[in-house]
Design an enzyme around this catalytic site. Structure first.
Site, PDB file in Angstrom:
ATOM      1  CE  LYS A 130       5.067   2.877   4.607  1.00 59.96           C
ATOM      2  NZ  LYS A 130       6.502   2.688   4.707  1.00 59.96           N
ATOM      3  CD  GLU A 174      11.596   1.648   6.634  1.00 59.52           C
ATOM      4  OE1 GLU A 174      11.364   0.973   7.636  1.00 59.52           O
ATOM      5  OE2 GLU A 174      11.439   2.889   6.572  1.00 59.52           O
ATOM      6  NE  ARG A 185       5.307  13.127   3.273  1.00 60.43           N
ATOM      7  CZ  ARG A 185       6.113  12.068   3.392  1.00 60.43           C
ATOM      8  NH1 ARG A 185       7.405  12.231   3.519  1.00 60.43           N
ATOM      9  NH2 ARG A 185       5.626  10.855   3.411  1.00 60.43           N
TER      10      ARG A 185
HETATM   11  P1  ATP Z   1       5.066   6.885   4.487  1.00 60.01           P
HETATM   12  O1  ATP Z   1       5.642   7.068   5.842  1.00 60.01           O
HETATM   13  O2  ATP Z   1       4.270   8.049   4.008  1.00 60.01           O
HETATM   14  O3  ATP Z   1       4.329   5.624   4.275  1.00 60.01           O
HETATM   15  P2  ATP Z   1       7.801   6.443   3.850  1.00 60.01           P
HETATM   16  O4  ATP Z   1       8.638   7.621   3.595  1.00 60.01           O
HETATM   17  O5  ATP Z   1       7.913   5.831   5.153  1.00 60.01           O
HETATM   18  O6  ATP Z   1       6.302   6.790   3.473  1.00 60.01           O
HETATM   19  P3  ATP Z   1       9.527   4.854   2.255  1.00 60.01           P
HETATM   20  O7  ATP Z   1       9.387   3.443   1.856  1.00 60.01           O
HETATM   21  O8  ATP Z   1      10.595   5.220   3.208  1.00 60.01           O
HETATM   22  O9  ATP Z   1       8.104   5.297   2.816  1.00 60.01           O
HETATM   23  O10 ATP Z   1       9.617   5.799   0.993  1.00 60.01           O
HETATM   24  C1  ATP Z   1      10.363   5.533  -0.155  1.00 60.01           C
HETATM   25  C2  ATP Z   1      10.559   6.812  -0.902  1.00 60.01           C
HETATM   26  O11 ATP Z   1       9.310   7.398  -1.241  1.00 60.01           O
HETATM   27  C3  ATP Z   1      11.311   7.825  -0.061  1.00 60.01           C
HETATM   28  O12 ATP Z   1      12.364   8.352  -0.831  1.00 60.01           O
HETATM   29  C4  ATP Z   1      10.281   8.855   0.258  1.00 60.01           C
HETATM   30  O13 ATP Z   1      10.859  10.135   0.348  1.00 60.01           O
HETATM   31  C5  ATP Z   1       9.305   8.768  -0.901  1.00 60.01           C
HETATM   32  N1  ATP Z   1       7.979   9.193  -0.486  1.00 60.01           N
HETATM   33  C6  ATP Z   1       7.203   8.653   0.471  1.00 60.01           C
HETATM   34  N2  ATP Z   1       6.049   9.341   0.614  1.00 60.01           N
HETATM   35  C7  ATP Z   1       6.106  10.363  -0.290  1.00 60.01           C
HETATM   36  C8  ATP Z   1       5.213  11.450  -0.642  1.00 60.01           C
HETATM   37  N3  ATP Z   1       4.032  11.630  -0.032  1.00 60.01           N
HETATM   38  N4  ATP Z   1       5.609  12.281  -1.627  1.00 60.01           N
HETATM   39  C9  ATP Z   1       6.780  12.109  -2.262  1.00 60.01           C
HETATM   40  N5  ATP Z   1       7.657  11.136  -1.980  1.00 60.01           N
HETATM   41  C10 ATP Z   1       7.331  10.266  -1.007  1.00 60.01           C
HETATM   42 MG    MG Z   2      10.418   6.187   5.317  1.00 59.17          MG
END
Ligand code: ATP
Ligand code: MG
Length: 588
Positions: free
Chosen positions: A301, A56, A291
């Site tokens: 975030k 995102e 994760r």
């Molecule tokens: P966050 O909430 O931790 O900032 P998010 O999942 O909201 O991360 P996205 O932009 O939706 O951020 O994530 C893009 C991709 O990165 C998704 O496929 C997500 O599963 C992966 N991702 C995010 N955080 C992790 C993590 N800590 N370990 C592995 N993959 C991750």
């Molecule tokens: Mg997300």
């Protein structure tokens, strides 16, 4: 382990089994995303698998995203497939171009590419809105979706609990025609936010709450960064994501474990859409992995934003932040990241990885690529009393001890040198082999010297150390190795050295799990995570290019900062020390 040696894992097993069974072999592909009718006209897909990284664009990427990038792009590379970079921008309001740009930079920086042959697989999910709408209408027509006009409270009250079935909405029995009309009016902007939603019609008694008629479209009168004011209804993430995967011919849709409970809906939705002829088959499959959790690091975030906004760090690219822009400035290498991702692998169970594992991956690569240089970080003068005043000569130092092919560089030697303050002790402690009155040490790549004494100022602070050198002891000259000394210290010639700012970065948090004891994670900040020193560096370092990395002998790995350095006078950031040296720092 090199970048090309692969550890097998459960995701690779799934992919290999699918490939062996020819599961996706006959799948057509039109060369770009689209519904079944479009794909079926295409030739066979030459990508053996398709994965995707779907961020995102609402923030900077962090180490967790790097794991996901390395995994998805790495699998595509290893199995002759394609990995798409897809901006998951179905949610209006939040996205910004600045984030999208930095995501593109981060993926490239990590060494990956979304091109596959002539295809440029960079997509925006918001471009699929018209298809999503058409699919929703098909679901309505087939009796798989209905407009619900309950208030959010009423919906919640009828949803049930983990142990108790939900109850049908009074609007669940609307006819397809009624639903189509209401949905069209939702789309036309006739209703206020929250007054109606479109729901999938599945089973309010399902033991999986996610299958109790999940909402798939909602009204949001908001301006979208890509589609502007075209839409006032937006698909829910759980509806949009499977469709995005199917439109792009994704084979293996890899996500983090929290989406496991959504998989039944993912499969339900795509199966219905395949039956209705909307999406290409065989369908993508969702696969979950745990994760990345790293000790001494926060990846949320919300917490990262707080660190930046409250100015605990200098910005999103602060070298101490676990953002990828920060990591780049810190000097961490993409190769080190890829090695780390390969080493920690993927699993189904949540676990914590110790930060030292990451640092060790970085060190291994840095050791291989970083030329050696000399820097005195806490300088004190060393005066060689018996060396002629105006004389100077050259010594030679190898650029890399294990790589003779990298050659040697000259380093000037003269009467006054800079050495580390800690390399002299007026009264040595037990086991101290460096300079103290009467002791003999080797000046690395130079001469053996005997310490005579020191000068002090009124406060007792040592201002200079005095010694005498042994003229026939110069490194590399015949007989020089007959001198046996225990200490070996580094130095730079005071007349030739250049003074520069060096930033000694350390872990941002002093404890393994910041905020875990119930307290504020901010109170767990390591107060010594950044120490700035005025160092004396060997003259060749003056010409360091932005982002050039070095090993400063005995100190660690450093990079010329590409943001704050001014032309001709680089500032250096410490990437990591030479050895694991973390022993915690007292809080506050
Ligand atoms: P966050 O909430 O931790 O900032 P998010 O999942 O909201 O991360 P996205 O932009 O939706 O951020 O994530 C893009 C991709 O990165 C998704 O496929 C997500 O599963 C992966 N991702 C995010 N955080 C992790 C993590 N800590 N370990 C592995 N993959 C991750
Ligand atoms: Mg997300």
């Amino acid at each position: 382990m090199s970048d090309t040696e692969k550890t097998s894992n459960f995701i690779r097993h799934i992919i290999e089994a699918d490939l062996a069974a020819g599961k996706y072999a006959a799948r057509a592909w039109s060369g770009k995303p689209g519904p079944a009718a479009q794909q079926k006209l295409g030739a066979g897909d030459t990508a053996k698998i398709r994965t995707r990284f779907p961020p995102e664009p609402n923030g900077y990427l962090h180490f967790g995203h790097a794991k996901s990038i390395c995994l998805n792009f790495g699998l595509a590379r290893d199995y002759d497939g394609a990995c798409h970079l897809r901006f998951d921008d179905t949610n209006p309001e939040k996205e910004e171009q600045e984030y999208a740009d930095s995501i593109i930079d981060a993926v490239r920086w990590l060494g990956f590419d979304w091109h596959f042959g002539a295809e440029n697989n960079l997509y925006h999910a918001s471009d699929y809105f018209p298809w999503m709408l058409a699919f929703a209408e098909k679901l309505i027509d087939a009796g798989h979706a209905y407009v619900d006009s309950q208030t959010p409270e009423e919906m919640r009250a009828r949803r049930g609990t983990l142990t108790e079935a939900g109850k049908d909405s009074p609007f669940r029995t609307r006819t397809a025609a009624e639903n189509r009309e209401l949905f069209a009016r939702m789309k036309a902007g006739e209703f206020a936010d929250g007054t109606h939603v479109l729901r999938a019609k599945i089973n309010m008694a399902s033991s999986n709450i996610n299958l109790r008629d999940p909402t798939i479209y909602r009204i949001r009168h908001a301006t979208h960064h890509n589609t502007g004011d075209t839409w006032c209804i937006y698909p829910m993430y759980t509806f949009a994501h499977p469709i995005e995967d199917a439109l792009e011919n994704i084979t293996h849709s890899i996500c983090t474990l929290e989406f496991e409970d959504q998989r039944p809906f993912y499969d339900w939705l795509l199966t219905r859409l395949a039956e209705l002829g909307c999406v290409n088959t065989p369908l993508p499959q969702q696969i979950e992995f745990s994760r990345l959790n790293l000790s001494y690091v926060v990846l949320s975030k919300r917490k990262l934003i707080q660190l930046v906004e409250e100015k605990h760090v200098s910005g999103w690219d602060d070298p101490r932040l676990p953002t990828l822009v920060g990591a780049r400035r810190r000097g961490y290498t993409p190769e080190g990241f890829r090695h780390f991702a390969e080493m920690i692998g993927v699993s189904k169970s949540d676990s914590w990885i110790d930060f030292s594992v990451f640092e060790e991956c970085q060190r291994q690569h840095l050791n291989d690529i970083a030329p050696r240089r000399i820097a005195v970080l806490d300088p004190v003068k060393l005066i060689i009393d018996n060396y002629p005043d105006k004389q100077e000569e050259m010594c030679e130092a190898p650029n890399h001890p294990q790589k003779p092919e990298w050659g040697k560089r000259p380093i000037p030697f003269s009467k006054e040198l800079w050495i580390e303050r800690e390399d002299f002790m007026e009264t040595p402690i037990k086991g101290y082999f460096r300079l103290f009155p009467g002791n003999t040490v080797r000046l690395r790549y130079g001469f053996v010297i005997k310490c005579i004494g020191c000068d002090k100022d009124a406060s007792g602070k040592i201002t200079a150390v005095h010694c005498e050198y042994l003229p026939d002891s110069k490194s590399g000259t015949p007989g020089s190795d007959t001198y046996k000394v225990k200490g070996n210290i580094h130095w730079v010639s005071a007349a030739h050295a250049y003074a520069a700012e060096v930033r000694l970065y350390d872990r941002l948090f002093a404890v393994e799990a910041p905020g875990a004891d119930g307290g504020d994670f901010i109170s767990d900040l390591n107060q010594n995570s950044r120490i700035t020193v005025k160092a004396q560096l060997e003259p060749t370092l003056k010409n360091a290019a932005a982002e050039e990395r070095f090993q400063f002998e005995r100190h660690g790995y450093f990079i010329a900062d590409h943001v704050d350095s001014t032309s001709g006078t680089p500032i250096f950031n410490r990437i990591v020390t030479l050895k694991e040296s973390w022993h915690g720092t007292a809080k506050k």
